[in-house]
Design a protein around this motif. Structure first.
Motif, PDB file in Angstrom:
ATOM      1  N   PRO A  30       0.820  -1.217   0.000  1.00  0.00           N
ATOM      2  CA  PRO A  30       0.000   0.000   0.000  1.00  0.00           C
ATOM      3  C   PRO A  30       0.853   1.266   0.000  1.00  0.00           C
ATOM      4  O   PRO A  30       1.908   1.335   0.616  1.00  0.00           O
ATOM      5  N   LEU A  31       0.353   2.273  -0.718  1.00  0.00           N
ATOM      6  CA  LEU A  31       0.997   3.583  -0.809  1.00  0.00           C
ATOM      7  C   LEU A  31      -0.073   4.647  -0.640  1.00  0.00           C
ATOM      8  O   LEU A  31      -0.984   4.761  -1.463  1.00  0.00           O
ATOM      9  N   LEU A  32       0.018   5.406   0.427  1.00  0.00           N
ATOM     10  CA  LEU A  32      -0.955   6.441   0.775  1.00  0.00           C
ATOM     11  C   LEU A  32      -0.477   7.785   0.237  1.00  0.00           C
ATOM     12  O   LEU A  32       0.681   8.166   0.425  1.00  0.00           O
ATOM     13  N   LEU A  33      -1.373   8.534  -0.421  1.00  0.00           N
ATOM     14  CA  LEU A  33      -1.043   9.831  -1.005  1.00  0.00           C
ATOM     15  C   LEU A  33      -1.852  10.923  -0.312  1.00  0.00           C
ATOM     16  O   LEU A  33      -3.084  10.840  -0.249  1.00  0.00           O
ATOM     17  N   LEU A  34      -1.153  11.965   0.169  1.00  0.00           N
ATOM     18  CA  LEU A  34      -1.779  13.030   0.952  1.00  0.00           C
ATOM     19  C   LEU A  34      -1.525  14.388   0.299  1.00  0.00           C
ATOM     20  O   LEU A  34      -0.372  14.745   0.029  1.00  0.00           O
ATOM     21  N   HIS A  35      -2.593  15.147   0.073  1.00  0.00           N
ATOM     22  CA  HIS A  35      -2.499  16.447  -0.593  1.00  0.00           C
ATOM     23  C   HIS A  35      -2.235  17.571   0.413  1.00  0.00           C
ATOM     24  O   HIS A  35      -2.174  17.358   1.628  1.00  0.00           O
ATOM     25  N   GLY A  36      -2.115  18.780  -0.110  1.00  0.00           N
ATOM     26  CA  GLY A  36      -1.869  19.948   0.727  1.00  0.00           C
ATOM     27  C   GLY A  36      -3.142  20.684   1.110  1.00  0.00           C
ATOM     28  O   GLY A  36      -4.252  20.333   0.673  1.00  0.00           O
ATOM     29  N   ILE A  37      -2.990  21.732   1.905  1.00  0.00           N
ATOM     30  CA  ILE A  37      -4.126  22.510   2.382  1.00  0.00           C
ATOM     31  C   ILE A  37      -4.848  23.168   1.207  1.00  0.00           C
ATOM     32  O   ILE A  37      -4.217  23.705   0.284  1.00  0.00           O
ATOM     33  N   GLY A  38      -6.166  23.096   1.220  1.00  0.00           N
ATOM     34  CA  GLY A  38      -6.962  23.712   0.160  1.00  0.00           C
ATOM     35  C   GLY A  38      -7.004  22.934  -1.127  1.00  0.00           C
ATOM     36  O   GLY A  38      -7.684  23.342  -2.078  1.00  0.00           O
ATOM     37  N   HIS A  39      -6.305  21.802  -1.177  1.00  0.00           N
ATOM     38  CA  HIS A  39      -6.297  21.006  -2.402  1.00  0.00           C
ATOM     39  C   HIS A  39      -7.184  19.777  -2.201  1.00  0.00           C
ATOM     40  O   HIS A  39      -7.964  19.719  -1.248  1.00  0.00           O
ATOM     41  N   HIS A  40      -7.058  18.803  -3.078  1.00  0.00           N
ATOM     42  CA  HIS A  40      -7.836  17.575  -2.965  1.00  0.00           C
ATOM     43  C   HIS A  40      -7.029  16.433  -3.562  1.00  0.00           C
ATOM     44  O   HIS A  40      -5.937  16.650  -4.092  1.00  0.00           O
TER      45      HIS A  40
END
Length: 281
Positions: A30-40
């Motif tokens: 598994p590879l989890l992807l996390l965006h930045g503030i105000g993004h999606h």
């Protein structure tokens, strides 16, 4: 297509149930992807398919952003709470210690997940938390101005601007070095995501005292910074290297604050190289 998972987390007032939207594809670790503030989560679209060719990729809408509802009453938007939410989400999805890659706020969360030993490896792209007070004020003021601008623009004008290179630059040049490469549809969607993000102000307020100064020992860690980042200046990467001395510090030539769209091949290679540094489970 987005899916949604619901689960319970602890709060001072007792357990709270919340839901998180995500997109998942591929097979393998598994590879989890996390965006930045105000993004999606769609910030990762340019590299999602490349990564999913080798990994079970899960791109998340953080609570209060994208299609994920705001946190329930009683849960703050601080780093500890969001890390706890991400851990609970992984448990609900039956994911054990994923690799994680994050951008900006997502990069900070990725490093914190690494510090808590909840992940196998960490790739942090322009992570927040390595600023001076002046750099933090500059970044926050820039983000607030972007949010204000997105909320002032009516949808027909956003759509009209997105159809030209100049218009896409007006809407997104703060985060992309090459805004013309972003599709009109993506620019409209991310402008609306910034406009409508329920967790924006509370997340920003929670970050005012954040300074990442702890090491992340025992993990493969990469910190990567775009040479044309206009929000978190690239000299902050040197501070990140001092804080996490065993981290690999990578320069992303010609990339802005959200480098996945500026150079998908390079960003994919950086993430994959980090994941491959970990022996297969």
């Amino acid at each position: 297509m987005a899916a949604e998972v619901s689960f319970s987390v602890d709060s001072p007032g007792g357990p709270r149930t919340l839901s998180v939207a995500y997109e998942r594809a591929g097979e393998g670790e598994p590879l989890l992807l996390l965006h930045g503030i105000g993004h999606h989560r769609q910030a990762w679209d340019p590299v999602f398919g490349i990564l999913a060719a080798e990994y079970d990729v899960i791109a998340v809408d953080l609570p209060g952003f994208g299609e994920s509802p705001a946190l329930p009453e009683g849960l703050p938007y601080d780093i500890a709470t969001v890390v706890s939410v991400l851990g609970a989400q992984c448990e609900a999805l039956e994911i054990e210690r994923p690799h994680v890659a994050g951008n900006s706020l997502g990069g900070l969360l990725a490093l914190e997940l690494g510090r808590e030993k909840l992940v196998r490896s960490v790739t942090a792209l322009s992570p927040a938390g390595f600023w001076t007070p002046g750099e933090r004020r500059y970044a926050f003021n820039t983000l607030l101005a972007m949010r204000h601008g997105a909320r002032l623009l009516p949808l027909p004008l956003i759509e009209r601007l997105s159809r030209t290179v100049a218009g896409r630059a007006a809407l997104t040049s703060s985060i992309y070095a090459h805004p013309g490469r972003r599709s009109p549809e993506a620019v409209v969607a991310e402008t609306l995501a910034l406009r409508d993000a329920e967790g924006f102000e509370q997340t920003l307020a929670a970050g005012r005292d954040v300074l990442f100064s702890d090491d992340v020992p025992g993990l493969a860690v990469t910190v990567a910074w775009g040479t044309r980042d206009r929000i978190l200046l690239r000299r902050q990467g040197v501070r990140a290297k001092h804080a996490v001395p065993d981290a690999r510090l990578v320069r992303l030539p010609g990339c802005g604050h959200v480098p996945m769209n500026d150079d998908p091949a390079l960003v994919s290679r950086v993430v994959l190289d980090t994941c491959r540094r970990v022996p297969s489970a």
